[in-house]
Design a protein around this motif. Structure first.
Motif: not given
Length: 430
Positions: A376-398
């Motif tokens: 994000x500091x470099x005008x970009x993004x990070x989207x989580x594609x595959x991850x354990x459900x525990x990770x997805x419940x703690x982080x916004x995937x998009x």
């Protein structure tokens, strides 16, 4: 409900669903309660009838193909019915002279490429899970791959498509010719929609001739030198079909070296490939970079291994992400990625678009958060594609920070007013 749907069409009650499918589906849903059924319609009309039935009963639907990317994106809040298009696997029309092909959504890309190769043509897509990925899933997730450098993304290749609306009606957009301007550009809208607007049933693509020759050269060395080589390549008249910067950890796992790298693929006539490789070698010598050259089976293995490392989870705890940064910041991102992930993350970034893939072997929450902040500091993004459900419940995937969320919600409301398609899967839990 199970009995009612099963009597309608090709549907399997959950308790009879194969364990491998159950595992895929459970990795995509937010709640422990499983769906009631898994449906495998065999044609577009059956698919239409299933969705019409689901709409009438207000059953939420989780669309998929072979299920290889079911875990991509956000967790679906509710899925009463899972609908797979993998049995919609007909080649509708291959217009060899027009360089176009129309196929059903369940056709596997690997099978399509084999058919096209008989006419010396191919579809320049290089998605994750290439052997099992279906056309519908590839379009729905906008999963293009390394050939994006020369041919563009999925949306640039789709000429037309058919899809089943939320009310069960079959709709069409675009056509079967390259110069087609009829109607709204729903092809681009549905590309990357993750099955939240409707279920894709047929797609028409533009094709390309298979190049006569192919060769890849990989440059490795000090970060500033790789960045300089990248800029030289971008400002030159060279025309690679693939060009990706590679993190040091990825180069190490490819057994090429330990410093960051630049993988460049040229595909054209023999003389052109030879000349362009020679020019890159000259640049590498001037910058003090090491080079490795690959052709034939070695080249194919290299790109397959690169894809496997960056795009397929290596364990149940691994996390794979799609990232984007300013292209001129790619070398800094690669260098810092190795520090943030303690050399446990592998990352590849396209030199023109700044799009890339990140794979973290252990997927620690703080590492993903730091990488997202860095992008994000470099005008970009990070989207989580595959991850354990525990990770997805703690982080916004998009991790979406743009200003188009309200527009996305309005589009979703227009196409799917009762919110039956993959609820919660898309940006903003759409």
């Amino acid at each position: 409900m199970t009995y009612e749907i099963a009597n309608k069409l090709e549907t399997i009650a959950w308790e009879k669903v194969e364990p491998i499918w159950q595992k895929k589906i459970q990795g995509a849903i937010a709640i422990q309660t499983p769906p009631s059924c898994l449906s495998f319609p065999k044609n577009q009309e059956s698919l239409s009838e299933i969705i019409k039935f689901a709409s009438e009963k207000r059953f939420s639907v989780l669309p998929c193909g072979s299920g290889s990317k079911l875990r991509w994106g956000g967790l679906v809040k509710d899925a009463r019915l899972v609908v797979s298009t993998q049995h919609l696997d007909r080649i509708i029309e291959h217009a060899v002279g027009d360089l176009t092909v129309t196929v059903e959504a369940g056709v596997k890309l690997a099978d399509l490429q084999k058919l096209l190769s008989q006419s010396h043509q191919f579809l320049p897509l290089d998605p994750a899970y290439p052997e099992s990925a279906t056309i519908g899933g590839i379009v729905a997730t906008a999963d293009s791959g390394s050939w994006r450098q020369r041919y563009g993304g999925v949306r640039d290749m789709v000429l037309g498509l058919s899809f089943v609306r939320a009310d069960g009606q079959i709709a069409k957009a675009g056509g079967r010719v390259v110069k087609n301007v009829a109607g709204y550009d729903l092809m681009k809208l549905f590309t990357g929609s993750y099955g939240t607007l409707g279920i894709i049933s047929q797609v028409t693509f533009r094709l390309y001739p298979i190049p006569e020759a192919s060769q890849t050269i990989v440059l490795t060395g000090e970060t500033n030198a790789i960045a300089a080589a990248t800029q030289t390549l971008l400002m030159s008249g060279l025309a690679p079909t693939a060009a990706q910067m590679l993190s040091g950890s990825l180069v190490n796992r490819l057994e090429i070296g330990k410093e960051i790298g630049l993988a460049i693929r040229f595909q054209s006539i023999v003389e052109s490939v030879k000349e362009q490789i020679g020019q890159v070698e000259s640049v590498a010598r001037q910058l003090g970079l090491k080079t490795s050259s690959y052709c034939d089976r070695d080249e194919t293995n290299l790109w397959q291994k690169l894809q496997q490392i960056t795009r397929v989870p290596s364990s149940e705890n691994a996390v794979t992400c799609k990232i984007a940064v300013r292209p001129n910041a790619a070398s800094k991102i690669l260098e810092q990625c190795d520090r943030i992930t303690n050399n446990q993350g592998a990352i590849a970034i396209n030199i023109s678009s700044g799009l890339g893939q990140l794979h973290c072997q252990h997927g620690e929450i703080n590492q993903i958060q730091k990488m997202r902040s860095l992008c994000q500091e470099h005008q970009g993004f990070l989207t989580i594609l595959e991850a354990p459900i525990s990770v997805k419940k703690q982080l916004d995937q998009w991790g979406y920070t743009g200003n188009a969320l309200e527009m996305m919600r309005q589009i979703k409301q227009k196409f799917d007013p009762n919110n039956i398609f993959s609820p919660g899967c898309f940006v903003g839990e759409i």
